[in-house]
Design an enzyme around this catalytic site. Structure first.
Site, PDB file in Angstrom:
ATOM      1  N   LEU A  53      31.440  52.012  33.923  1.00  0.00           N
ATOM      2  CA  LEU A  53      32.468  51.133  33.355  1.00  0.00           C
ATOM      3  C   LEU A  53      32.956  50.211  34.474  1.00  0.00           C
ATOM      4  O   LEU A  53      33.987  50.455  35.097  1.00  0.00           O
ATOM      5  CB  LEU A  53      33.607  51.964  32.772  1.00  0.00           C
ATOM      6  CG  LEU A  53      33.359  52.517  31.370  1.00  0.00           C
ATOM      7  CD1 LEU A  53      34.567  53.306  30.887  1.00  0.00           C
ATOM      8  CD2 LEU A  53      33.026  51.401  30.376  1.00  0.00           C
ATOM      9  N   HIS A  54      32.201  49.130  34.681  1.00  0.00           N
ATOM     10  CA  HIS A  54      32.484  48.252  35.818  1.00  0.00           C
ATOM     11  C   HIS A  54      33.899  47.644  35.759  1.00  0.00           C
ATOM     12  O   HIS A  54      34.712  47.829  36.654  1.00  0.00           O
ATOM     13  CB  HIS A  54      31.490  47.083  35.840  1.00  0.00           C
ATOM     14  CG  HIS A  54      30.053  47.484  35.859  1.00  0.00           C
ATOM     15  ND1 HIS A  54      29.440  47.985  36.979  1.00  0.00           N
ATOM     16  CD2 HIS A  54      29.092  47.439  34.902  1.00  0.00           C
ATOM     17  CE1 HIS A  54      28.163  48.225  36.710  1.00  0.00           C
ATOM     18  NE2 HIS A  54      27.926  47.901  35.458  1.00  0.00           N
ATOM     19  N   ASP A  55      34.132  46.844  34.719  1.00  0.00           N
ATOM     20  CA  ASP A  55      35.323  45.993  34.721  1.00  0.00           C
ATOM     21  C   ASP A  55      36.655  46.739  34.673  1.00  0.00           C
ATOM     22  O   ASP A  55      37.641  46.274  35.275  1.00  0.00           O
ATOM     23  CB  ASP A  55      35.239  44.982  33.572  1.00  0.00           C
ATOM     24  CG  ASP A  55      34.111  43.980  33.787  1.00  0.00           C
ATOM     25  OD1 ASP A  55      33.639  43.853  34.940  1.00  0.00           O
ATOM     26  OD2 ASP A  55      33.705  43.324  32.812  1.00  0.00           O
ATOM     27  N   CYS A 109      37.539  49.056  36.324  1.00  0.00           N
ATOM     28  CA  CYS A 109      37.926  49.399  37.699  1.00  0.00           C
ATOM     29  C   CYS A 109      38.933  48.395  38.257  1.00  0.00           C
ATOM     30  O   CYS A 109      39.793  48.755  39.074  1.00  0.00           O
ATOM     31  CB  CYS A 109      36.692  49.454  38.603  1.00  0.00           C
ATOM     32  SG  CYS A 109      35.592  50.843  38.242  1.00  0.00           S
ATOM     33  N   THR A 142      31.749  50.710  41.277  1.00  0.00           N
ATOM     34  CA  THR A 142      31.731  50.852  39.810  1.00  0.00           C
ATOM     35  C   THR A 142      30.596  51.745  39.335  1.00  0.00           C
ATOM     36  O   THR A 142      30.700  52.344  38.268  1.00  0.00           O
ATOM     37  CB  THR A 142      31.638  49.486  39.107  1.00  0.00           C
ATOM     38  OG1 THR A 142      30.358  48.882  39.365  1.00  0.00           O
ATOM     39  CG2 THR A 142      32.735  48.550  39.580  1.00  0.00           C
TER      40      THR A 142
END
Ligand SMILES: [Ca+2]
Length: 313
Positions: free
Chosen positions: A242-244, A246, A196
């Site tokens: 933008l971690h989530d 992914c 991420t």
């Protein structure tokens, strides 16, 4: 192919918000059966609010939102207002939600859905601490073999930790829940910081969101503007990861990602490394593989997908 049925378990969070928007923008591929809120980035009363704010931003007041656990299994709650702001969704000015919260507890919804739907057809998408999922598994161990897959944002290995030197936030907040989920036997895909942190919102990528000119595009740009100041200062990077999103992007386009099927264990005993995801990337133990640990992603492909989908809302 029918759309894959998913439950998004989440602690919004600006990046959770973008993940929810990406899912709601992709009904041909994913069918959001419900959104279950958990305490994490901010306390539960705010994650429950924020999940509904985002559904309304997407024009989807019909989505079922459930309140879940307000504290980790065995530890006091740790939150992340230093990253996400006081509300968890700082940045855009969005109205308080009018859509209802469901009466049922999130954990009951997860259990009932996995029992009611055909075995193997429901994918859990945890974007926060794993408290709700672990609580469901404790209460109803029979659901483990009915889970189609668990695709989660959490952990870190080569990238090391973001909340402690060795632990990523979601796993650190409830390491005991994470340990139980990783041991449950369901197929697990992990989107860790290793992947991420490559999904960085550069100025050009954020301008592309804003240039959509829609309510959603502008709100995403404003969320990212707020969110990025933290990572820019900390990592000296071009923008915020933008971690989530992914997690949802992996469901839509797994070809954009690569990783290894390895053993991943969660440290729950050491104060020094509590919540570390110990990934046997090099296969140096004889512990059985239990998760696909994603190590890389095609960032340009990811942002092209995200921008194209957000434009649909
Ligand atoms: Ca999250």
């Amino acid at each position: 192919m029918p759309a894959r049925k998913i439950i998004i378990d989440t602690d919004p969070g600006q990046d959770d918000a973008v993940a929810i928007l990406l899912a709601l923008a992709s009904p041909d591929e994913v069918d959001v059966l419900g959104i279950t809120a958990v305490a994490g980035n901010v306390p539960l009363d705010l994650t429950v609010r924020n999940a509904r704010v985002i559904c309304e931003l997407a024009g989807r007041q019909d989505v079922k939102v459930f309140a879940g656990c307000d504290a980790p299994l065995e530890r006091p709650l740790v939150t992340a207002e230093h990253v996400h702001g006081r509300t968890g969704l700082d940045g855009p000015s969005l109205p308080d939600p009018a859509m209802p919260l469901q009466d049922r507890h999130a954990v009951d919804f997860i259990i009932d859905t996995l029992r009611d739907e055909p075995a193997g057809t429901v994918t859990l998408c945890p974007l926060g601490p794993l408290t709700n999922v672990a609580t469901a598994l404790r209460r109803a161990p029979d659901i483990a073999e009915r889970i189609g897959g668990i695709v989660l944002m959490g952990g870190a290995y080569f990238e090391v930790g973001n909340i402690t030197p060795t632990a990523e936030f979601n796993i650190y907040v409830d390491p005991h829940a994470a340990a139980e989920v990783f041991a449950c036997g369901a197929p697990i895909t992990v989107l860790p910081l290793d992947a991420t942190h490559k999904a960085l919102v550069t100025k050009a990528r954020n301008d592309a969101f804003r240039a959509l000119g829609t309510k959603v595009g502008v709100a995403v740009a404003e969320m990212t503007d707020f969110f990025e100041r933290f990572d820019k200062e900390k990592y000296g990077s071009d923008g915020a990861p933008l971690h989530d999103p992914c997690v949802i992007a992996w469901l839509l386009r797994p070809d954009l990602f690569s990783g290894r099927h390895v053993n991943v264990e969660i440290e729950t005993a050491s104060e020094l490394t509590l919540g570390m995801t110990v990934a046997d990337w090099w296969g140096v133990t004889d512990r059985a593989p239990n998760a696909t640990f994603i190590g890389d992603l095609d960032a340009d492909g990811f942002f092209a997908l995200l921008t194209e989908r957000l434009a649909r809302l």
